[in-house]
Design a protein around this motif. Sequence first.
Motif, PDB file in Angstrom:
ATOM      1  N   LEU A   1     -95.218  43.387   7.952  1.00  0.00           N
ATOM      2  CA  LEU A   1     -95.602  42.009   8.244  1.00  0.00           C
ATOM      3  C   LEU A   1     -94.569  41.115   7.579  1.00  0.00           C
ATOM      4  O   LEU A   1     -94.449  41.097   6.348  1.00  0.00           O
ATOM      5  CB  LEU A   1     -97.009  41.710   7.721  1.00  0.00           C
ATOM      6  N   LEU A   2     -93.811  40.394   8.404  1.00  0.00           N
ATOM      7  CA  LEU A   2     -92.673  39.608   7.922  1.00  0.00           C
ATOM      8  C   LEU A   2     -92.939  38.122   8.083  1.00  0.00           C
ATOM      9  O   LEU A   2     -93.591  37.694   9.040  1.00  0.00           O
ATOM     10  CB  LEU A   2     -91.413  39.981   8.702  1.00  0.00           C
ATOM     11  N   ALA A   3     -92.405  37.335   7.150  1.00  0.00           N
ATOM     12  CA  ALA A   3     -92.576  35.886   7.216  1.00  0.00           C
ATOM     13  C   ALA A   3     -91.383  35.195   6.559  1.00  0.00           C
ATOM     14  O   ALA A   3     -90.560  35.838   5.879  1.00  0.00           O
ATOM     15  CB  ALA A   3     -93.868  35.470   6.514  1.00  0.00           C
ATOM     16  N   ASN A   4     -91.304  33.907   6.777  1.00  0.00           N
ATOM     17  CA  ASN A   4     -90.269  33.118   6.109  1.00  0.00           C
ATOM     18  C   ASN A   4     -90.571  33.035   4.620  1.00  0.00           C
ATOM     19  O   ASN A   4     -91.730  33.117   4.187  1.00  0.00           O
ATOM     20  CB  ASN A   4     -90.227  31.711   6.700  1.00  0.00           C
ATOM     21  N   TYR A   5     -89.525  32.875   3.836  1.00  0.00           N
ATOM     22  CA  TYR A   5     -89.702  32.672   2.396  1.00  0.00           C
ATOM     23  C   TYR A   5     -90.484  31.382   2.171  1.00  0.00           C
ATOM     24  O   TYR A   5     -90.248  30.373   2.838  1.00  0.00           O
ATOM     25  CB  TYR A   5     -88.351  32.641   1.683  1.00  0.00           C
ATOM     26  N   GLY A   6     -91.440  31.430   1.269  1.00  0.00           N
ATOM     27  CA  GLY A   6     -92.335  30.305   1.013  1.00  0.00           C
ATOM     28  C   GLY A   6     -93.691  30.482   1.663  1.00  0.00           C
ATOM     29  O   GLY A   6     -94.636  29.743   1.353  1.00  0.00           O
ATOM     30  N   VAL A   7     -93.815  31.478   2.571  1.00  0.00           N
ATOM     31  CA  VAL A   7     -95.090  31.760   3.243  1.00  0.00           C
ATOM     32  C   VAL A   7     -95.778  32.918   2.532  1.00  0.00           C
ATOM     33  O   VAL A   7     -95.157  33.954   2.273  1.00  0.00           O
ATOM     34  CB  VAL A   7     -94.863  32.110   4.729  1.00  0.00           C
ATOM     35  N   ASN A   8     -97.048  32.756   2.220  1.00  0.00           N
ATOM     36  CA  ASN A   8     -97.854  33.827   1.642  1.00  0.00           C
ATOM     37  C   ASN A   8     -98.874  34.309   2.663  1.00  0.00           C
ATOM     38  O   ASN A   8     -99.133  33.627   3.670  1.00  0.00           O
ATOM     39  CB  ASN A   8     -98.562  33.342   0.372  1.00  0.00           C
TER      40      ASN A   8
ATOM     41  N   LYS B   1     -88.130  32.930  12.433  1.00  0.00           N
ATOM     42  CA  LYS B   1     -87.025  32.453  11.609  1.00  0.00           C
ATOM     43  C   LYS B   1     -86.388  31.211  12.216  1.00  0.00           C
ATOM     44  O   LYS B   1     -86.225  30.187  11.542  1.00  0.00           O
ATOM     45  CB  LYS B   1     -85.984  33.562  11.454  1.00  0.00           C
ATOM     46  N   GLU B   2     -86.040  31.290  13.494  1.00  0.00           N
ATOM     47  CA  GLU B   2     -85.316  30.191  14.140  1.00  0.00           C
ATOM     48  C   GLU B   2     -86.174  28.943  14.277  1.00  0.00           C
ATOM     49  O   GLU B   2     -85.674  27.826  14.171  1.00  0.00           O
ATOM     50  CB  GLU B   2     -84.792  30.642  15.502  1.00  0.00           C
ATOM     51  N   LYS B   3     -87.483  29.150  14.518  1.00  0.00           N
ATOM     52  CA  LYS B   3     -88.384  28.006  14.689  1.00  0.00           C
ATOM     53  C   LYS B   3     -89.001  27.545  13.374  1.00  0.00           C
ATOM     54  O   LYS B   3     -89.808  26.611  13.364  1.00  0.00           O
ATOM     55  CB  LYS B   3     -89.485  28.352  15.693  1.00  0.00           C
ATOM     56  N   LYS B   4     -88.625  28.227  12.299  1.00  0.00           N
ATOM     57  CA  LYS B   4     -89.115  27.873  10.952  1.00  0.00           C
ATOM     58  C   LYS B   4     -90.647  27.801  10.924  1.00  0.00           C
ATOM     59  O   LYS B   4     -91.233  26.850  10.390  1.00  0.00           O
ATOM     60  CB  LYS B   4     -88.505  26.543  10.487  1.00  0.00           C
TER      61      LYS B   4
ATOM     62  N   GLY C   1     -83.341  37.744   7.642  1.00  0.00           N
ATOM     63  CA  GLY C   1     -83.534  37.124   6.340  1.00  0.00           C
ATOM     64  C   GLY C   1     -84.961  36.701   6.068  1.00  0.00           C
ATOM     65  O   GLY C   1     -85.217  35.583   5.622  1.00  0.00           O
ATOM     66  N   LEU C   2     -85.911  37.605   6.324  1.00  0.00           N
ATOM     67  CA  LEU C   2     -87.327  37.327   6.101  1.00  0.00           C
ATOM     68  C   LEU C   2     -87.842  38.104   4.900  1.00  0.00           C
ATOM     69  O   LEU C   2     -87.177  39.005   4.398  1.00  0.00           O
ATOM     70  CB  LEU C   2     -88.130  37.703   7.355  1.00  0.00           C
ATOM     71  N   LYS C   3     -89.036  37.755   4.464  1.00  0.00           N
ATOM     72  CA  LYS C   3     -89.634  38.476   3.349  1.00  0.00           C
ATOM     73  C   LYS C   3     -90.795  39.330   3.852  1.00  0.00           C
ATOM     74  O   LYS C   3     -91.395  39.057   4.899  1.00  0.00           O
ATOM     75  CB  LYS C   3     -90.112  37.519   2.260  1.00  0.00           C
ATOM     76  N   ILE C   4     -91.089  40.395   3.108  1.00  0.00           N
ATOM     77  CA  ILE C   4     -92.168  41.305   3.470  1.00  0.00           C
ATOM     78  C   ILE C   4     -93.468  40.833   2.824  1.00  0.00           C
ATOM     79  O   ILE C   4     -93.563  40.733   1.599  1.00  0.00           O
ATOM     80  CB  ILE C   4     -91.850  42.743   3.005  1.00  0.00           C
ATOM     81  N   LEU C   5     -94.460  40.545   3.675  1.00  0.00           N
ATOM     82  CA  LEU C   5     -95.783  40.210   3.157  1.00  0.00           C
ATOM     83  C   LEU C   5     -96.614  41.476   2.931  1.00  0.00           C
ATOM     84  O   LEU C   5     -97.414  41.532   1.992  1.00  0.00           O
ATOM     85  CB  LEU C   5     -96.526  39.291   4.143  1.00  0.00           C
ATOM     86  N   LYS C   6     -96.422  42.456   3.806  1.00  0.00           N
ATOM     87  CA  LYS C   6     -97.173  43.707   3.696  1.00  0.00           C
ATOM     88  C   LYS C   6     -96.363  44.804   4.374  1.00  0.00           C
ATOM     89  O   LYS C   6     -95.871  44.626   5.486  1.00  0.00           O
ATOM     90  CB  LYS C   6     -98.538  43.560   4.382  1.00  0.00           C
ATOM     91  N   ALA C   7     -96.237  45.943   3.691  1.00  0.00           N
ATOM     92  CA  ALA C   7     -95.458  47.069   4.234  1.00  0.00           C
ATOM     93  C   ALA C   7     -96.383  48.187   4.684  1.00  0.00           C
ATOM     94  O   ALA C   7     -97.483  48.362   4.158  1.00  0.00           O
ATOM     95  CB  ALA C   7     -94.490  47.588   3.172  1.00  0.00           C
ATOM     96  N   GLY C   8     -95.923  48.941   5.656  1.00  0.00           N
ATOM     97  CA  GLY C   8     -96.664  50.105   6.101  1.00  0.00           C
ATOM     98  C   GLY C   8     -98.022  49.780   6.677  1.00  0.00           C
ATOM     99  O   GLY C   8     -99.035  50.393   6.320  1.00  0.00           O
ATOM    100  N   ILE C   9     -98.080  48.837   7.611  1.00  0.00           N
ATOM    101  CA  ILE C   9     -99.380  48.376   8.133  1.00  0.00           C
ATOM    102  C   ILE C   9     -99.787  49.126   9.412  1.00  0.00           C
ATOM    103  O   ILE C   9    -100.791  48.792  10.032  1.00  0.00           O
ATOM    104  CB  ILE C   9     -99.366  46.855   8.402  1.00  0.00           C
ATOM    105  N   GLU C  10     -99.016  50.147   9.806  1.00  0.00           N
ATOM    106  CA  GLU C  10     -99.370  50.932  10.981  1.00  0.00           C
ATOM    107  C   GLU C  10    -100.663  51.717  10.719  1.00  0.00           C
ATOM    108  O   GLU C  10    -101.010  52.004   9.573  1.00  0.00           O
ATOM    109  CB  GLU C  10     -98.246  51.887  11.380  1.00  0.00           C
ATOM    110  N   ASN C  11    -101.374  52.051  11.798  1.00  0.00           N
ATOM    111  CA  ASN C  11    -102.673  52.718  11.681  1.00  0.00           C
ATOM    112  C   ASN C  11    -102.598  54.086  11.017  1.00  0.00           C
ATOM    113  O   ASN C  11    -103.540  54.508  10.339  1.00  0.00           O
ATOM    114  CB  ASN C  11    -103.307  52.898  13.072  1.00  0.00           C
ATOM    115  N   HIS C  12    -101.500  54.795  11.263  1.00  0.00           N
ATOM    116  CA  HIS C  12    -101.370  56.159  10.763  1.00  0.00           C
ATOM    117  C   HIS C  12     -99.932  56.412  10.355  1.00  0.00           C
ATOM    118  O   HIS C  12     -99.006  55.975  11.037  1.00  0.00           O
ATOM    119  CB  HIS C  12    -101.800  57.156  11.845  1.00  0.00           C
TER     120      HIS C  12
END
Length: 276
Positions: free
Chosen positions: A88-95, A138-141, A158-169
């Motif tokens: 799950l990826l997001a712009n820096y500053g987003v939680n 990213k482009e649309k901020k 250039g995004l940050k990871i909010l959550k890794a490994g979010i696949e079902n299995h």
Amino acid sequence: MKFKVAFQGERGAFSEQAGLAFFDERMEPVAFNTFEDVFKSVKKGVVDFGVIPIENSLYGSIHQNYDLLQKYNVFIVGEVKLRIRHYLLANYGVNLKDVKKIYSHPQALAQCEKFLKSLSEVEIIPTYDTAGSAKMIKEKKIMDGAAIAGKQARKFYGLKILKAGIENHEKNFTRFLILSRKKIIARENPKTSIIFTTKNIPGALYRALGVFAQRDINLLKIESRPIIGQPWRYMFYLDFEGSIEDEVCSDAIRELKRLTDYYKFLGTYEKGREVG
């Protein structure tokens, strides 16, 4: 030596990752909007090779690409089984608490269904591509949304990871095929893919598959697709162990041709390894 390699999606897509796993530093990535564009570019010689997903270990076949294999005169010359790990990826500053919308390709959304159900008051928005979703936020901020994509897309945009490994299995693999306009027969650890249609008579499919059983040829996969314009008739895609140049396999194909209305050779290529 560099090869131009076509894939569907934006830079950082899983198809690009599969291509890099196969070609390493020899790959010159060329992105296209659709799978059919990839097939066309290979057939016309615009690129040297193409990379397409054909099936996922959890959610099955990508039927569009099976149909395109029948439509276009290209050959399968390799395969890669890529471990698909979603982020799950997001712009820096987003939680995570700020996220109200999540964008990704429908396949990726399905592969992350359990995680998505754990969230509340979040709108799920299907898009044409995983990496394309990352590029868009990213482009649309976009500061109230996130994208589901691969780790390479995070680095690329250039995004940050909010959550890794979010696949079902964790055993989530996608098998990708390498396409070429030229036939290249693998010598090591080969498997062969073909297409055929049976005659419209009782027991036709049983007899067609029997030519392999009689010769102890191991069938790896069979897929059926409807024949357009002929309701309730089907085209069969078959993968089996061995090379089309092996005597026992070529003998089986000769007999198969006598039992079928249509036959197409797709390729003999080395069985792909699991990567990622």
